[in-house]
Motif scaffolding. Structure first.
Motif, PDB file in Angstrom:
ATOM      1  N   ASN A   3       0.298  -1.118  -0.451  1.00  0.00           N
ATOM      2  CA  ASN A   3      -0.281   0.148   0.044  1.00  0.00           C
ATOM      3  C   ASN A   3       1.071   1.682  -0.047  1.00  0.00           C
ATOM      4  OD1 ASN A   3      -1.893  -1.678   0.085  1.00  0.00           O
ATOM      5  ND2 ASN A   3      -2.066  -1.499   2.369  1.00  0.00           N
ATOM      6  N   VAL A   7       1.421   3.585  -3.170  1.00  0.00           N
ATOM      7  CA  VAL A   7       1.278   5.731  -2.837  1.00  0.00           C
ATOM      8  C   VAL A   7       1.950   7.072  -3.044  1.00  0.00           C
ATOM      9  CG1 VAL A   7       0.618   7.042  -0.517  1.00  0.00           C
ATOM     10  CG2 VAL A   7      -0.848   4.960  -0.517  1.00  0.00           C
ATOM     11  N   ASN A  11       1.655   9.812  -6.193  1.00  0.00           N
ATOM     12  CA  ASN A  11       2.514  10.697  -5.128  1.00  0.00           C
ATOM     13  C   ASN A  11       3.499  11.588  -6.597  1.00  0.00           C
ATOM     14  OD1 ASN A  11       0.741  11.328  -3.433  1.00  0.00           O
ATOM     15  ND2 ASN A  11       2.156  10.147  -1.685  1.00  0.00           N
ATOM     16  N   PRO A  41      -5.704   1.048  -2.382  1.00  0.00           N
ATOM     17  CA  PRO A  41      -5.058   1.711  -3.551  1.00  0.00           C
ATOM     18  C   PRO A  41      -5.310   1.587  -3.917  1.00  0.00           C
ATOM     19  CG  PRO A  41      -4.507   1.198  -0.481  1.00  0.00           C
ATOM     20  CD  PRO A  41      -5.498   0.059  -0.406  1.00  0.00           C
ATOM     21  N   HIS A  45      -5.845   3.727  -7.013  1.00  0.00           N
ATOM     22  CA  HIS A  45      -4.655   4.804  -8.203  1.00  0.00           C
ATOM     23  C   HIS A  45      -5.567   4.215  -9.763  1.00  0.00           C
ATOM     24  CE1 HIS A  45      -1.531   4.010 -11.050  1.00  0.00           C
ATOM     25  NE2 HIS A  45      -1.104   4.728 -10.209  1.00  0.00           N
TER      26      HIS A  45
END
Length: 277
Positions: A3, A7, A11, A41, A45
């Motif tokens: 996860n 993330v 970013n 997540p 995405h």
């Protein structure tokens, strides 16, 4: 861990898009990005990317990866292709040289080239010829091509393949550097013009195989080839240009008679004579 990586990738992607687009990224309604209990997540995405593509189709994408092995393999492949190209060029040049050598030469050109190597073809050997002689106590140093041989009558030598001669041909080896026997020695400067060594071609053969292995470390380059050198077998029949002493058979040494031994004989003791009283 999975996860967190998702993330981080998200970013990075958003930061990359900000640098590409001169105008600010439009703010999307929060309803599209609300998290549901069943979404992870990874699904988030995919939702963000799909929505962003629908609104700005001209954005280019970039894949983030920390492995650089593909670059190394690409460099190795390029090096291998360069080596293959160089080998291909070399083989083409060799083929061109072979085509040039296929030009038919005249008899005079053949004799001239053979003389430069150090021999001359006389004629094929006939059955009636008696060229082989018994051993004679004389030797000669002969040069054939770039090699030198010390030979005597009846010896057999192997040289690099001689052109323009066949099996059972009689040859004369002209480049004689030195002659020697029991009584005299003649040294050339560098060649003896009046000396000659006669020989007969017995066979054309191939030497044992030699392995040629090439390797470049860390370049994925390995080449293995084999080579068998072509040879010509010559039998020396006669050496001319020097006085040869007659080869007289050696006489057996007679056994010496044994000399009588000079040992002193034992003296006989005198007999004792009885004396009368």
């Amino acid at each position: 861990m999975a996860n967190r990586r998702c993330v981080q990738n998200l970013n990075r992607y958003l930061q990359f898009v900000k640098t590409l687009t001169p105008h600010p990224i439009p703010q999307f309604p929060t309803s599209k990005y609300t998290l549901h209990s069943g979404l992870t997540p990874k699904h988030l995405h995919r939702v963000v990317i799909s929505n962003f593509i629908n609104e700005q189709p001209s954005v280019c994408f970039r894949h983030f990866c920390s492995n650089n092995r593909n670059d190394d393999t690409d460099e190795d492949d390029e090096d291998g292709e360069d080596d293959d190209e160089s080998e291909g060029d070399y083989m083409e040049s060799v083929d061109d040289e072979r085509e040039n050598l296929r030009i038919v030469l005249s008899a005079e050109d053949k004799d001239k080239e053979a003389a430069e190597i150090g021999y001359k073809v006389i004629s094929p050997l006939q059955r009636s010829d008696r060229v082989f002689k018994p051993y004679e106590p004389a030797f000669a140093v002969v040069q054939i091509g770039s090699h030198q041989f010390k030979v005597s009558n009846g010896d057999c030598i192997y040289t690099e393949r001689l052109k323009y001669c066949d099996v059972n041909d009689k040859l004369i080896l002209n480049k004689v550097l030195m002659l020697g026997s029991k009584t005299q020695t003649i040294i050339g400067r560098p060649i003896l013009p009046d000396a000659a060594v006669h020989a007969v071609v017995e066979e054309h053969a191939l030497d044992a195989k030699v392995i040629i292995f090439k390797k470049k470390r860390r370049k994925n380059y390995r080449r293995t080839k084999g080579h068998r050198q072509e040879l010509t077998k010559l039998r020396i029949t006669d050496i001319s240009g020097i006085e040869k002493p007659e080869n007289t058979p050696s006489l057996k040494t007679e056994k010496k008679e044994k000399m009588p031994s000079l040992k002193t004989e034992k003296k006989e003791k005198p007999e004792k004579i009885p004396v009368e009283a």
